[in-house]
Design an enzyme around this catalytic site. Structure first.
Site, short mmCIF file in Angstrom:
data_model
loop_
_atom_site.label_atom_id
_atom_site.label_comp_id
_atom_site.label_asym_id
_atom_site.label_seq_id
_atom_site.Cartn_x
_atom_site.Cartn_y
_atom_site.Cartn_z
N ASP A 19 13.89 -10.25 25.72
CA ASP A 19 14.29 -11.51 26.36
C ASP A 19 13.70 -12.72 25.62
OD1 ASP A 19 15.57 -13.06 28.22
OD2 ASP A 19 14.04 -12.86 29.75
N GLY A 20 14.39 -13.84 25.72
CA GLY A 20 13.86 -15.10 25.20
C GLY A 20 14.48 -15.58 23.90
N ARG B 34 15.62 -19.30 24.40
CA ARG B 34 14.52 -20.26 24.45
C ARG B 34 13.86 -20.40 23.09
NH1 ARG B 34 11.91 -17.56 29.53
NH2 ARG B 34 13.57 -16.07 29.03
N HIS C 117 19.74 -15.15 18.83
CA HIS C 117 20.20 -13.76 18.88
C HIS C 117 20.15 -13.12 17.48
CE1 HIS C 117 21.13 -14.27 23.01
NE2 HIS C 117 22.19 -15.05 22.82
N SER D 145 25.17 -5.90 32.22
CA SER D 145 26.48 -6.08 32.87
C SER D 145 26.56 -7.47 33.51
CB SER D 145 26.74 -4.97 33.88
OG SER D 145 25.59 -4.67 34.61
N TRP E 1 27.84 -11.01 31.28
CA TRP E 1 29.22 -11.50 31.19
C TRP E 1 29.35 -12.89 31.79
CZ3 TRP E 1 32.90 -9.36 28.32
CH2 TRP E 1 32.82 -8.00 28.01
N LEU F 132 13.32 9.38 15.30
CA LEU F 132 13.38 8.50 16.46
C LEU F 132 14.76 8.53 17.13
CD1 LEU F 132 12.18 6.01 18.11
CD2 LEU F 132 13.28 4.56 16.38
N ARG G 180 8.59 -6.38 28.56
CA ARG G 180 9.53 -7.50 28.64
C ARG G 180 8.88 -8.71 27.99
NH1 ARG G 180 13.96 -9.25 32.99
NH2 ARG G 180 14.66 -11.13 31.93
N ARG H 10 10.43 -9.38 35.63
CA ARG H 10 11.43 -8.69 36.45
C ARG H 10 12.18 -7.69 35.57
NH1 ARG H 10 13.11 -14.17 36.53
NH2 ARG H 10 14.61 -14.63 34.86
N GLU I 24 4.84 2.16 33.11
CA GLU I 24 3.87 1.06 33.06
C GLU I 24 4.61 -0.17 32.57
OE1 GLU I 24 0.71 1.15 34.01
OE2 GLU I 24 0.91 3.26 34.57
#
Ligand code: IPE
Ligand code: IPE
Ligand code: MG
Length: 253
Positions: free
Chosen positions: A28-29, A32, A45, A74, A77, A139, A196, A202, A215
């Site tokens: 995430d982020g 920003r 991105h 999902s 969108w 992996l 995250r 969240r 964890e």
């Protein structure tokens, strides 16, 4: 003293650290990160893909066997159509540019999420990358794309209900293993740690079932800034966690 080797050389990467079997990452982020630099969100991105490449390498170096990354939810969108199509094209470009490298590095790729509603050519691409890396034994890179955990559980419930309706399954035979096997993640171990980035705390509909005993590690940096030092810090945090699974833990012994 002359002739004595320096103490810090030849230390294997990850020595002294507990290495999770499966790491999940909510990357995430990106937006920003870009905004703080006066750039367009889409540039964030692009940088995010570079950070993902780095993460795949770190997982290989440190011996993490399974990595699941959240790349498009999902619910994403609901973003402006331009941004959505940019992210979709980025996935295509990532597969095209990185497939050979992934194969060379013995990486097995699996893409989880809803395929209904995706462009036919994108579904073909996904199936192609999965088939071409299927025999790889290093992996396992799981890309959660067009993924939502609630929808995943609904699809599993529907599948099991159909089995019951067809007389192939007794409702009493439905247990955690059977439900788990009806999820996209069938056959994968549950994530030991979920990271995250960007300070949000969240799950945003990521691996709800599978995260029952994960964890959680929340880090403040935005995803494009997540590097090897960040990765090692997460491993250190994980190493110091006492996972009790409902028991009394090692400290109480
Ligand atoms: C994560 O970065 C990538 C995707 C959700 C596709 P964001 O695009 O959510 O970046 P922020 O959270 O708006 O900064
Ligand atoms: C979660 O991030 C999805 C991905 C990282 C792909 P979001 O940025 O979509 O989550 P919210 O909207 O902040 O909860
Ligand atoms: Mg976000």
């Amino acid at each position: 003293m002359a002739g004595e080797p320096a103490a810090s050389v030849n230390v294997a990467p990850g020595a002294g650290l507990k290495i999770p079997r499966h790491i999940g990452v909510i990357m995430d982020g990106n937006g920003r990160w870009a905004k703080q630099r006066g750039k367009r969100r889409t540039e964030g991105h692009v940088e995010g893909v570079k950070a993902l490449r780095g993460l795949v390498e770190h997982c290989i170096t440190y011996g993490v066997p399974y990595l699941t990354v959240f790349s498009f939810s999902s619910e994403n969108w609901s973003r402006p159509p331009d941004e959505v199509s940019f992210i979709f094209n980025l996935l295509r470009r990532f597969v095209a540019s990185d497939l050979q490298r992934l194969i060379r590095n013995n990486v097995r790729v699996r893409i989880i999420g809803a395929r209904e509603g995706l462009d036919h050519s994108l579904v073909k691409l996904i199936e192609d990358v999965e088939a071409k890396t299927e025999g790889n034994t290093g992996l396992t890179l799981v890309v959660a794309f067009n993924y939502g955990a609630k929808a995943e559980i609904v699809a599993a419930a529907r599948h099991l209900a159909r089995e019951v309706a067809a007389g192939r399954l007794d409702p009493d035979e439905i247990d955690e293993q059977r439900l788990g096997n009806a999820l996209y993640t069938a056959g994968l171990p549950d994530p030991d740690v979920i990271i995250r980035t960007s300070g949000e705390q969240r799950l945003s509909n990521f691996l709800l079932w599978q995260a029952a005993y994960s964890e959680f590690v929340f880090v403040d940096e935005h995803w494009p800034d997540f590097n090897e030092a960040s990765f090692v810090r997460v491993l250190e945090t994980f190493t110091n966690r006492d996972r009790r699974f409902g028991g009394i833990g090692t400290a109480a012994l």
